[in-house]
Design a protein around this motif. Structure first.
Motif, mmCIF file in Angstrom:
data_model
loop_
_atom_site.group_PDB
_atom_site.id
_atom_site.type_symbol
_atom_site.label_atom_id
_atom_site.label_comp_id
_atom_site.label_asym_id
_atom_site.label_seq_id
_atom_site.Cartn_x
_atom_site.Cartn_y
_atom_site.Cartn_z
ATOM 1 N N MET A 1 0.847 -1.201 0.000
ATOM 2 C CA MET A 1 0.000 0.000 0.000
ATOM 3 C C MET A 1 0.879 1.246 0.000
ATOM 4 O O MET A 1 1.907 1.288 0.681
ATOM 5 N N ASN A 2 0.486 2.259 -0.742
ATOM 6 C CA ASN A 2 1.227 3.514 -0.783
ATOM 7 C C ASN A 2 1.214 4.182 0.599
ATOM 8 O O ASN A 2 0.157 4.378 1.197
ATOM 9 N N LEU A 3 2.397 4.542 1.073
ATOM 10 C CA LEU A 3 2.495 5.136 2.402
ATOM 11 C C LEU A 3 1.725 6.445 2.503
ATOM 12 O O LEU A 3 1.213 6.788 3.581
ATOM 13 N N GLN A 4 1.628 7.181 1.415
ATOM 14 C CA GLN A 4 0.924 8.451 1.461
ATOM 15 C C GLN A 4 -0.570 8.273 1.749
ATOM 16 O O GLN A 4 -1.229 9.201 2.214
ATOM 17 N N LYS A 5 -1.089 7.076 1.491
ATOM 18 C CA LYS A 5 -2.489 6.798 1.814
ATOM 19 C C LYS A 5 -2.666 6.378 3.269
ATOM 20 O O LYS A 5 -3.790 6.366 3.782
ATOM 21 N N ILE A 6 -1.557 6.019 3.921
ATOM 22 C CA ILE A 6 -1.615 5.552 5.300
ATOM 23 C C ILE A 6 -1.339 6.681 6.293
ATOM 24 O O ILE A 6 -2.008 6.786 7.324
ATOM 25 N N LEU A 7 -0.366 7.527 5.963
ATOM 26 C CA LEU A 7 0.094 8.537 6.911
ATOM 27 C C LEU A 7 -0.895 9.690 7.011
ATOM 28 O O LEU A 7 -1.363 10.197 5.989
ATOM 29 N N PRO A 8 -1.196 10.141 8.224
ATOM 30 C CA PRO A 8 -2.221 11.165 8.414
ATOM 31 C C PRO A 8 -1.768 12.573 8.052
ATOM 32 O O PRO A 8 -2.585 13.422 7.703
ATOM 33 N N ASP A 9 -0.467 12.840 8.163
ATOM 34 C CA ASP A 9 0.069 14.174 7.916
ATOM 35 C C ASP A 9 1.463 14.043 7.310
ATOM 36 O O ASP A 9 2.028 12.946 7.249
ATOM 37 N N ARG A 10 2.025 15.170 6.932
ATOM 38 C CA ARG A 10 3.364 15.176 6.348
ATOM 39 C C ARG A 10 4.458 15.284 7.415
ATOM 40 O O ARG A 10 5.646 15.298 7.087
ATOM 41 N N ILE A 11 4.065 15.384 8.667
ATOM 42 C CA ILE A 11 5.048 15.422 9.744
ATOM 43 C C ILE A 11 4.634 14.444 10.834
ATOM 44 O O ILE A 11 3.445 14.321 11.156
ATOM 45 N N GLN A 280 11.339 21.662 4.902
ATOM 46 C CA GLN A 280 10.681 21.914 3.625
ATOM 47 C C GLN A 280 11.517 21.413 2.452
ATOM 48 O O GLN A 280 10.968 21.018 1.418
ATOM 49 N N PHE A 281 12.841 21.397 2.601
ATOM 50 C CA PHE A 281 13.682 20.788 1.565
ATOM 51 C C PHE A 281 13.373 19.300 1.440
ATOM 52 O O PHE A 281 13.151 18.787 0.339
ATOM 53 N N SER A 282 13.373 18.585 2.561
ATOM 54 C CA SER A 282 13.142 17.140 2.518
ATOM 55 C C SER A 282 11.764 16.807 1.974
ATOM 56 O O SER A 282 11.588 15.810 1.262
ATOM 57 N N LEU A 283 10.780 17.633 2.269
ATOM 58 C CA LEU A 283 9.417 17.375 1.829
ATOM 59 C C LEU A 283 9.188 17.730 0.365
ATOM 60 O O LEU A 283 8.176 17.317 -0.225
ATOM 61 N N ALA A 284 10.104 18.473 -0.237
ATOM 62 C CA ALA A 284 9.901 18.915 -1.612
ATOM 63 C C ALA A 284 10.049 17.797 -2.630
ATOM 64 O O ALA A 284 9.555 17.919 -3.754
ATOM 65 N N HIS A 285 10.730 16.715 -2.255
ATOM 66 C CA HIS A 285 10.874 15.627 -3.218
ATOM 67 C C HIS A 285 9.550 14.883 -3.336
ATOM 68 O O HIS A 285 8.905 14.574 -2.334
ATOM 69 N N PRO A 286 9.101 14.563 -4.545
ATOM 70 C CA PRO A 286 7.793 13.916 -4.707
ATOM 71 C C PRO A 286 7.692 12.540 -4.067
ATOM 72 O O PRO A 286 6.571 12.060 -3.814
ATOM 73 N N VAL A 287 8.812 11.903 -3.797
ATOM 74 C CA VAL A 287 8.794 10.592 -3.157
ATOM 75 C C VAL A 287 8.505 10.695 -1.664
ATOM 76 O O VAL A 287 8.009 9.751 -1.043
ATOM 77 N N THR A 288 8.789 11.848 -1.062
ATOM 78 C CA THR A 288 8.664 12.002 0.390
ATOM 79 C C THR A 288 7.202 12.036 0.822
ATOM 80 O O THR A 288 6.431 12.888 0.382
ATOM 81 N N ALA A 289 6.841 11.117 1.710
ATOM 82 C CA ALA A 289 5.493 11.089 2.277
ATOM 83 C C ALA A 289 5.419 11.872 3.578
ATOM 84 O O ALA A 289 4.382 12.464 3.893
ATOM 85 N N ALA A 290 6.512 11.857 4.357
ATOM 86 C CA ALA A 290 6.507 12.537 5.649
ATOM 87 C C ALA A 290 7.930 12.701 6.151
ATOM 88 O O ALA A 290 8.845 11.983 5.727
ATOM 89 N N VAL A 291 8.099 13.634 7.066
ATOM 90 C CA VAL A 291 9.353 13.781 7.808
ATOM 91 C C VAL A 291 9.052 13.493 9.270
ATOM 92 O O VAL A 291 7.950 13.751 9.752
#
Length: 336
Positions: A1-11, A280-291
């Motif tokens: 499952m895509n992690l972006q569908k699991i994680l509630p927020d970007r942090i 914000q640098f780490s989150l700018a990559h499209p692969v990043t789901a969260a920090v």
């Protein structure tokens, strides 16, 4: 499952510091920090048995075991089994050295077999006081080994931990699994497998404002192609980007300190906080789901959340690129 569908927020919240990383953190300070994270809306928590030989999981469990289980996302790791037996002398943590010298004295078994994976999960559930996990990472396959030995450990994990976690995911026991490492090579190998297939990876310290060029060479293009998500651990590079003195779990070298100062000078000219630039640098990559920055003081939670939403002028990112302080291949916020 895509992690972006699991994680509630970007942090989220990384609990390694609550395992008494670098120093002995008093229980009341640790508990106050966790309370602050929850009260300010953090709902993704990452931990591991390694962090203080179970201490971080115990402390995190003190918070989460009293919360409704469907209100948060929880990840932990396998690869270390914590025993009741006491270790005589210091823990052998390989490259991580004496990182958790102030943690619990329990013996730690480093093993990625199927049997060890199941034992690790049982221990984590008990320490956390919960009935299920959402994401499980295979921890530090390459961290403590050199030469061909790490490839042997990868094979141990492939036939052991990978298969156990893949089965648990398919059965719906967990939602996703992946690798939790601070080296890119094991993730590249895992993404090249036909099966078992990881859902994503947690990369610590290897996609930060200070250290990202290697990840951009092979790993992140592979992740983009396969639509696999990344959680960025250690976004402050062990603390040196946030005013600390550590990089790569040790005292920062003169070269690193000088580069951080160049970054800070540029940030200061634009009125930008280093934490905001780093997150914000780490989150700018499209692969990043969260920090998942870590903390041991309640005030740090508010700082991290403010940094996430701080307005950074495009000129800052442009000058960062022009000064050759970031890789030309690194995506920057706003498409700069």
């Amino acid at each position: 499952m895509n992690l972006q569908k699991i994680l509630p927020d970007r942090i989220g919240f990384g609990t390694a510091p609550l395992g008494n990383m670098f120093r002995a953190v008093p229980d009341d300070e640790a508990n106050a920090t966790l309370d602050a994270a929850w009260d300010q809306g953090i709902r993704f928590y990452d931990t591991a048995p390694l962090y203080g030989a179970g201490l971080a999981e115990i402390r995190l469990g003190g918070l989460l075991s009293s919360k409704p289980r469907n209100e948060f996302v929880l990840s932990t790791k396998v690869g270390r089994v914590i025993l009741d037996e006491i270790e005589e002398g210091s823990h052998d943590l390989g490259e991580k050295g004496s990182l958790f010298e102030f943690g619990r004295p329990n013996k730690i078994v480093h093993e990625w077999t199927a049997e060890a994976t199941e034992r690790s999960l049982e221990g984590s559930l008990k320490r956390l006081g919960v009935d299920r996990l959402d994401i499980v990472w295979v921890h530090d396959i390459s961290q403590d080994f050199h030469g061909d030995l790490w490839l042997q450990k990868f094979e141990e994990a492939r036939t052991g931990a990978f298969r156990v976690l893949s089965r648990l995911r398919d059965e719906g026991v967990i939602k996703a699994w992946g690798l939790g490492v601070n080296r890119t090579e094991p993730v590249e190998l895992a993404l090249a497998l036909e099966e078992p297939r990881p859902d994503g990876f947690l990369l610590a310290g290897r996609y930060t404002l200070l250290d990202h060029a290697h990840a951009l060479q092979r790993l992140l293009p592979m992740a983009v192609e396969q639509q696999v998500s990344m959680v960025v651990g250690g976004p402050y590079s062990s603390g040196v980007l946030a005013g600390g003195s550590h990089f790569e779990y040790a005292d920062a070298s003169t070269e690193i300190v000088e580069k951080v100062q160049r970054l800070k000078d540029l940030a200061d000219r634009h009125g930008v906080s280093m934490k905001a630039a780093a997150l914000q640098f780490s989150l700018a990559h499209p692969v990043t789901a969260a920090v998942i920055p870590g903390a041991t003081k309640p005030s740090r939670i508010a700082e991290d959340l403010a940094a996430l939403h701080e307005q950074i002028p495009a000129d800052f990112w442009r000058e960062l690129r022009e000064a050759d302080l970031v890789s030309p291949q690194a995506p920057l916020p706003g498409g700069v």
